[in-house]
Write a protein that holds these residues in place. Structure first.
Motif, PDB file in Angstrom:
ATOM      1  N   ARG A   1     -25.891  20.157 110.019  1.00 26.62           N
ATOM      2  CA  ARG A   1     -26.982  20.978 110.537  1.00 26.62           C
ATOM      3  C   ARG A   1     -26.562  21.556 111.891  1.00 26.62           C
ATOM      4  O   ARG A   1     -26.016  20.835 112.730  1.00 26.62           O
ATOM      5  CB  ARG A   1     -28.256  20.149 110.722  1.00 26.62           C
TER       6      ARG A   1
ATOM      7  N   ASN B   1     -29.825  20.828 102.420  1.00 22.73           N
ATOM      8  CA  ASN B   1     -30.608  20.736 101.186  1.00 22.73           C
ATOM      9  C   ASN B   1     -30.396  21.915 100.238  1.00 22.73           C
ATOM     10  O   ASN B   1     -30.980  21.948  99.158  1.00 22.73           O
ATOM     11  CB  ASN B   1     -32.097  20.636 101.526  1.00 22.73           C
TER      12      ASN B   1
ATOM     13  N   ASN C   1     -28.453  25.110 104.621  1.00 21.31           N
ATOM     14  CA  ASN C   1     -28.725  23.820 105.254  1.00 21.31           C
ATOM     15  C   ASN C   1     -28.295  22.719 104.288  1.00 21.31           C
ATOM     16  O   ASN C   1     -27.918  23.004 103.138  1.00 21.31           O
ATOM     17  CB  ASN C   1     -30.213  23.701 105.615  1.00 21.31           C
TER      18      ASN C   1
ATOM     19  N   ALA D   1     -28.539  22.996  97.888  1.00 22.39           N
ATOM     20  CA  ALA D   1     -27.544  22.720  96.846  1.00 22.39           C
ATOM     21  C   ALA D   1     -27.330  23.927  95.939  1.00 22.39           C
ATOM     22  O   ALA D   1     -26.219  24.162  95.446  1.00 22.39           O
ATOM     23  CB  ALA D   1     -27.980  21.505  96.027  1.00 22.39           C
TER      24      ALA D   1
END
Length: 334
Positions: A61, A77, A75, A79
């Motif tokens: 991050r 998350n 970020n 994916a």
């Protein structure tokens, strides 16, 4: 502007990463990478190259700023965005007991590829990276070149739109490096690539854009030609052929030209420096004509100081010499 932004594969603004409030690994990096670009990411050890790549991949991050990939915020998350990226880290490691077939099948399953798509894809990739004779051998016995080719296959199995390769030629012998560069050239016609490299000759051969990091600071971002053009010195080397009397006569005429700063001959190699403010095309035409008139054959000509390595070293040296004055001047303090 909206149309241009739609073509951006990577966009960062003020991207900054500070580790544990102690190490500033990346500071205020803002750049864009358009579709089809082959970007060479340059910088000395500790410059922040790997940190920058990990932020683009969403593996870290940012402390400040942001990164977008395919127009969307990246970020840890995201994916679904990473599924569109093929990544090779420096010195990639693989499960030693697996074979290329087993490993690539495993990676394909992680991407959710069905068996009927996975098997043909891994077979074609193994063939493409020239590992067919070793497809059933344990990875533990692979040479660095074979390991590098397996990493390439793994990075391509998800048919990514963006390739991020961190030092892909690191540790390779001459033959394996040449094979890797040819593969990069082929992929460059189809993909957007970011290549981190210490080998500036590699960057010069396969990249069309460059970004230079130094001590976490982005000090250049633009076309490779722009990077080289920053230090144009009108300095050339010419290899000559002819009898010594003819070469000596031509040399005297060249030295008499007002646009020629110096003309030094060493074993039939002419080191020629022109004044910086001249149009080099016109002067070189005169130089060639002088050689021709004196029956001197020009074997080869090359610019000196315009290669990526020279441009990069000059850029870093100038940036470091500016130091603190870059951010603080008496005028700004007043």
């Amino acid at each position: 502007m909206a149309d241009r932004n739609a073509d951006l594969v990577v966009e960062t603004a003020h991207l900054t990463k500070i580790y544990q409030n102690r190490q500033i690994a990346l500071n205020d990096a803002t750049l864009t990478i358009e579709a089809g670009a082959v970007l060479g990411l340059l910088g000395p050890n500790g410059a922040g190259k790997t940190t920058f790549l990990r932020l683009i991949l969403g593996l870290h991050r940012p402390t400040a700023g942001w990164a977008k990939v395919f127009g969307r915020a990246m970020n840890p998350n995201a994916a679904d965005l990473r599924r569109r990226i093929g990544y090779i880290p420096t010195n990639p490691q693989f499960p030693k007991g697996m074979t290329p077939i087993v490993y690539l099948d495993y990676i394909g399953r992680l991407f959710g590829m069905p068996r009927d798509a996975r098997k043909p894809k891994l077979a074609s990739l193994i063939r493409a990276v020239d590992l067919l004779p070793h497809s059933g051998e344990p990875i533990a016995y692979f040479t660095p070149g074979m390991t590098a080719r397996l990493a390439v296959a793994a990075s391509l199995i998800n048919e990514p739109d963006l390739l991020i390769w961190d030092e892909p030629t690191h540790g390779l012998d001459i033959e394996a490096r040449r094979s890797m560069l040819e593969l990069i050239k082929t992929l460059a016609a189809q993909k957007t690539l970011i290549l981190s490299s210490h080998n500036l000759t590699d960057v010069d051969e396969v990249c069309n854009h460059a970004a230079v990091l130094n001590k976490g600071q982005l000090i250049f971002h633009g076309s490779l030609q722009d990077l080289k053009g920053r230090i144009r010195k009108n300095h050339y080397e010419l290899d000559l052929e002819g009898d010594q009397k003819s070469i000596t006569k031509a040399l005297a005429l060249l030295r008499a030209m007002k646009e020629v700063l110096s003309a030094l001959l060493r074993h039939r190699r002419l080191d020629l420096k022109l004044t910086d403010d001249v149009a080099n095309t016109a002067v070189l035409a005169q130089v060639f004509q002088t050689l021709f008139d004196n029956k001197v054959t020009l074997v080869s000509v090359r610019s000196v100081g315009m290669q990526t390595e020279q441009a990069y070293l000059d850029l870093v040296e100038r940036e470091e010499s500016r130091g603190f004055t870059r951010l603080y001047t008496p005028a700004e303090a007043a």
